[in-house]
Design an enzyme around this catalytic site. Structure first.
Site, PDB file in Angstrom:
ATOM      1  CD  GLU A 104      -5.487  -2.156   2.393  1.00  0.00           C
ATOM      2  OE1 GLU A 104      -5.975  -1.803   1.307  1.00  0.00           O
ATOM      3  OE2 GLU A 104      -5.518  -1.459   3.420  1.00  0.00           O
ATOM      4  CE  LYS A 117      -9.510  -0.405   0.035  1.00  0.00           C
ATOM      5  NZ  LYS A 117      -8.163   0.067   0.479  1.00  0.00           N
ATOM      6  CB  CYS A 141      -8.372  -0.770   4.311  1.00  0.00           C
ATOM      7  SG  CYS A 141      -7.460   0.514   5.227  1.00  0.00           S
TER       8      CYS A 141
END
Length: 298
Positions: A47, A116, A156
């Site tokens: 990321e 995300k 993440c």
């Protein structure tokens, strides 16, 4: 004669990212080359590996599908014959800016993306991270199928929400990707534990590329990231840990038969009772204060 087992070679990557997009892109191309030379069929980038700075700076530098950097990565995927997952970048679209993991196939075409879902709105060590102020949240879990292997996609902060990885595993994911730019302080405390937990509870491989290193003096409001790109087995063993290397790649050979074997031993996915857990409100048992019994001390 025993039939050969199912396997997938995947490139785990890590590097020190800054606001210098050209320099970051050059590193990305080098690690992709190294992974491909070592037999990787799919390579996953961290990321924010292509641009790491403040949220505002990253939004201002948001990539679109026609950017030279994305074109260079598409060319590399086609030239080397690898599937490439650009693990998370500020992605400029007609619907706004998302933090997206782009999937590039072996012909160099962008065939999909994961946006995300869980945005990093937190206050760590006095520094505020307000991702939702500069990007939109994704709306749907996403699966990737590579050579018959179903792969769940996270980015993440998503790793802190176990229901997402469980939904992906229940939908058939044998591998979970968690490309990250994990903050140094929370990485030291939680990174290995979170990734091993997601692997163990879903009996799946976890592959987590990472950025690493302190911010450079010219990068305003950037933050140090933890590194330690990890590959974890379905039984929770750490198969690879890239430590704090500032440019590293390791090809990990995933034996998919291990997923089936682990899930046969511990059929947690088959044993889920969603109707009991999610369809009803929790029962609350209240224990009130009581008077002391006669003859006992107060």
């Amino acid at each position: 004669m025993t039939a050969p087992g199912r396997s997938l070679k995947i490139g785990l990557t890590q590097w020190h990212a800054t606001t210098d997009v050209a320099a970051n892109t050059a590193v990305a191309l080098r690690v992709i080359e190294r992974a491909a030379a070592d037999g990787a069929r799919i390579v996953v980038l961290p990321e924010n590996g292509l641009m790491l700075g403040s949220n505002v700076a990253m939004r201002e530098a948001a990539f679109d599908a026609d950017s030279p950097t994305i074109a260079a990565l598409r060319d590399a995927a086609a030239r080397l014959g690898v599937v490439l997952v650009v693990g998370g970048l500020k992605n400029s679209t007609p619907d706004g800016v998302f933090n997206s993991a782009l999937v590039i196939d072996r012909s160099g075409q962008i065939v999909g993306r994961y946006d995300k879902i869980h945005l990093f709105d937190a206050n760590i060590g006095g520094q505020s991270f307000e991702a939702s102020s500069v990007e939109r949240a994704g709306a749907a879990p996403t699966l990737l199928d590579v050579d018959g292997v179903r792969i769940g996609m996270l980015i993440c902060y998503d790793v802190r929400f176990p229901e997402l990885s469980r939904e992906l595993a229940a939908a058939g994911a044998e591998v979970l990707l968690v490309p990250s730019a994990f903050v140094q302080s929370t990485g030291e405390a939680h990174w290995h534990t979170l990734l091993r937990a997601r692997a163990i509870e879903n009996l799946a491989y976890v592959i987590a590329p990472a950025t690493v290193g302190s911010s450079t003096p010219d990068v305003v409001d950037a933050f140090p990231t933890y590194g330690h790109a990890l590959a974890v087995s379905p039984w929770g063993e750490v198969l690879a840990d890239l430590g704090t290397e500032t440019e590293a790649v390791q090809t990990v050979d995933l034996d998919l038969d291990r997923v089936g074997a682990a899930r046969s031993k511990l059929p947690v996915l088959a044993g889920r009772r969603e109707h009991a857990v999610y369809a009803t409100e929790p029962t609350v048992i209240t224990v009130g204060a009581t008077e002391p019994r006669e003859g006992t001390d107060d």
